[in-house]
Design a protein around this motif. Sequence first.
Motif, PDB file in Angstrom:
ATOM      1  N   PHE A 173       0.810  -1.205   0.000  1.00  0.00           N
ATOM      2  CA  PHE A 173       0.000   0.000   0.000  1.00  0.00           C
ATOM      3  C   PHE A 173       0.851   1.265   0.000  1.00  0.00           C
ATOM      4  CE2 PHE A 173      -2.374   3.317   2.246  1.00  0.00           C
ATOM      5  CZ  PHE A 173      -3.499   3.392   1.463  1.00  0.00           C
ATOM      6  N   MET A 178       2.640   1.883  -3.281  1.00  0.00           N
ATOM      7  CA  MET A 178       1.710   2.323  -4.313  1.00  0.00           C
ATOM      8  C   MET A 178       1.337   3.787  -4.117  1.00  0.00           C
ATOM      9  SD  MET A 178      -2.106   1.011  -5.249  1.00  0.00           S
ATOM     10  CE  MET A 178      -2.772   1.794  -3.787  1.00  0.00           C
ATOM     11  N   VAL A 179       1.022   4.153  -2.885  1.00  0.00           N
ATOM     12  CA  VAL A 179       0.633   5.545  -2.633  1.00  0.00           C
ATOM     13  C   VAL A 179       1.793   6.476  -2.982  1.00  0.00           C
ATOM     14  CG1 VAL A 179       0.048   7.201  -0.821  1.00  0.00           C
ATOM     15  CG2 VAL A 179      -1.160   5.022  -0.959  1.00  0.00           C
ATOM     16  N   ARG A 196       2.022   7.046  -6.670  1.00  0.00           N
ATOM     17  CA  ARG A 196       0.946   7.890  -7.181  1.00  0.00           C
ATOM     18  C   ARG A 196       1.060   9.310  -6.655  1.00  0.00           C
ATOM     19  NH1 ARG A 196      -4.076   3.758  -6.433  1.00  0.00           N
ATOM     20  NH2 ARG A 196      -5.330   5.586  -6.912  1.00  0.00           N
ATOM     21  N   ALA A 197       1.473   9.452  -5.397  1.00  0.00           N
ATOM     22  CA  ALA A 197       1.506  10.780  -4.776  1.00  0.00           C
ATOM     23  C   ALA A 197       2.510  11.682  -5.472  1.00  0.00           C
ATOM     24  CB  ALA A 197       1.833  10.664  -3.289  1.00  0.00           C
TER      25      ALA A 197
END
Lengths: 441, 441
Positions: A258, A261-262, A265-266
């Motif tokens: 998690f 992934m964040v 994307r962030a």
Amino acid sequence: MADTEAREEVTAEELADLWPVLSPEDRVEGFHLLPRAEAEDLFLTRSARDQADLLRAVPHEEQRSWARLLAPDDAADLVQAAEPEERERLLGLLDEQTRRDVRALLAYAEDDAGGLMSPRYARLRPDMTMDEAIIYLRRQAQERLETIYYVYVLDDAQRLLGVVSFRELFAAQPGRRVRDIMRTDPVTVRDDQDQEAVSRVFRDTDFMALPVVDAEGHLKGIVTVDDIVDVVEEEATEDIQKIGGMEALGAPYLEVGFTAMVKKRAGWLAALFLGEMLTATAMARYEGEIARAVVLALFVPLIISSGGNSGSQATTLVIRAMALGEVRLRDWWRVMRREIGAGLALGAVLGTIGFLRIVLWQAVRPTYGEHYLLVAATVFCSLIGVVTFGTLAGSLLPFVLRSLKLDPASASAPFVATLVDVTGLVIYFTTATLILSGTLL
Amino acid sequence: MADTEAREEVTAEELADLWPVLSPEDRVEGFHLLPRAEAEDLFLTRSARDQADLLRAVPHEEQRSWARLLAPDDAADLVQAAEPEERERLLGLLDEQTRRDVRALLAYAEDDAGGLMSPRYARLRPDMTMDEAIIYLRRQAQERLETIYYVYVLDDAQRLLGVVSFRELFAAQPGRRVRDIMRTDPVTVRDDQDQEAVSRVFRDTDFMALPVVDAEGHLKGIVTVDDIVDVVEEEATEDIQKIGGMEALGAPYLEVGFTAMVKKRAGWLAALFLGEMLTATAMARYEGEIARAVVLALFVPLIISSGGNSGSQATTLVIRAMALGEVRLRDWWRVMRREIGAGLALGAVLGTIGFLRIVLWQAVRPTYGEHYLLVAATVFCSLIGVVTFGTLAGSLLPFVLRSLKLDPASASAPFVATLVDVTGLVIYFTTATLILSGTLL
């Protein structure tokens, strides 16, 4: 209890089918329940990452026998997929010959032909007779060759002289020599060639395998088309994720942690956000106009999103055409001309819809004041300008990135939209000033 | 003159290299300049569409000899790529046996395994000895088989009993029978299975070819992995173009006619525009708020684009994961949970940046009035709401489309952005009303 019984009946096929959605623990558990032969089949068809996980899960004394199932190119992938501190231990599990092959493969970048190839190809000497060739091949077939479909003819210095298909050998008259039936000047790829370029050679030639040579023409290995399926899929996934406006994940969606992934994307999202802040600056610049004619603010989302959408279309088209080799750097002007035309046509379509919408809505329910026709004209002209600019920017950006040696796919749809949003506001408010000054402004 | 001389020196390789960027006329001209053998190589590696064009360009009396170079599956593709009124004439160019094969293949949908397969596979009977098998295969190798790498063992009713690799035959002891060394229960695909599913079987098994059977287990043909490379690329292109917010073009970018391309783009663009018009309606609903606090209008593009960008990330991730079989319909809740978390985290990041931007900007150059802290709080809260909603909508939409049996890739980035824009405005102005009523509103 019922659960345990159900699990004991699992087959390799079912497990392979469920694989993508199982947790790492369930995978290992299912794997241990399989008979050895089925477990081997499953092991050999997993990704390098999964193979490393499974290898870690089998008892220590069995690891060597599992690792030895792998062909050198697969073993190299497995070592590459493992943590750096684990690599030497994994290499230690291999037999002497494979370990040497794997070390040679690991010297290549993962995305190069050298990183894809297998050193286990079938080889012949040019002066062998058909009978000698068949006997020699039969001996080689005992080893785990990648394919015997193509046989490579080498000189004493291991330089590639020609290729003969097994079928040709098989059908040739016994008295002839390999030299007589081989094809000289075969299609090859270079060991330092990028895997995307290699996949294009496969697409353009329909071979099942291609020889990989170094700068001096020495045969280093072969790349088989089944590895290319993975490459094509992997490259498309990377491009799709970049087009979607993020860093490529590099692993299946549900398997990426998690936090990782964040983070991926962030980064892009924050960069886009910072760029998009210029819209607040641009809007502040037109605060006076908005205060005088609030009606102008109503169409801001409509106008800028139209530019973003048309830019997103153009950039995806060009990125994909570049990835497939349909469009090259030097075609930029041809693409430009086409996209300016497309932009004007699309802008006119949207402009007309927008114009009609305002005029019709005004007839039903007066919202836009006495100067609604001028407002409609502003929207019409702005849409043509914004859509043309969006299309142009979207199609030009991949060319700019490529000429800077960056990945064209980074011209993501959200990136183009952000670029176009700011310019779109300037186009819109400038048009409004020109058309509305003296009336609303 | 110099131009003509340069053209006369063209080789098949150069022509193949330049192919994507040449006009149809230049292609035919270059093709005519090649010696027959090189021209044949070029012809055989072109796409079905190009082959149809080239076939049309060669003299009438030569067409038959060119058409006969094609294997049945390639001939079927060519017939399919041609205009409907031309198809019968093309079929007439083929020899009797190929024509029968091609007609059988044309009965399948282009995207099914049946539409991909070749009926020219190597076959054996189970009771043949090794020696008989080799002699029988040698005779089959004279025909243009797709591959002799895998040999299929059939019963009298053409039902598939097993598979044996050529290598296994080659290495087996002469006295044994095919039945003894064949693998029973081979991996097969069904003739009506979609090509995307077929490509996943290839990815999961690493075979070079797979047998295609009908519902009764009769062998209808084989699909080879080199065709799968094209399928994977084609499917990725379709998905990428849909994600970019348009209909899939279905042909290389520079080869699609201008009008056809504009039509494919205008349709979606107009649909998105109509959807986006709801933003004008939503904005009109908040016209009073904007008139009272123009400062609110300044952040509209920033807020809605952040929702669009995060939605675009989420939708591309989920679409690709679905296409690769990493995520299935029943995983929706797992994905949802993950994306709600991601949305909150990403929203908090953007919200914080937005908050700081307003507070710092105000310190340097007061723009946002005395209630700037409340404005900053509005932007912070709205961003969390909008980004979470965007992420959720973007990830949920592909599931909704798939459960309606529609293509998840239609949940394009622009489509999600449009959906989120309208909701984003509602979230933003509702938050503003809650936080600012009594002060600015």
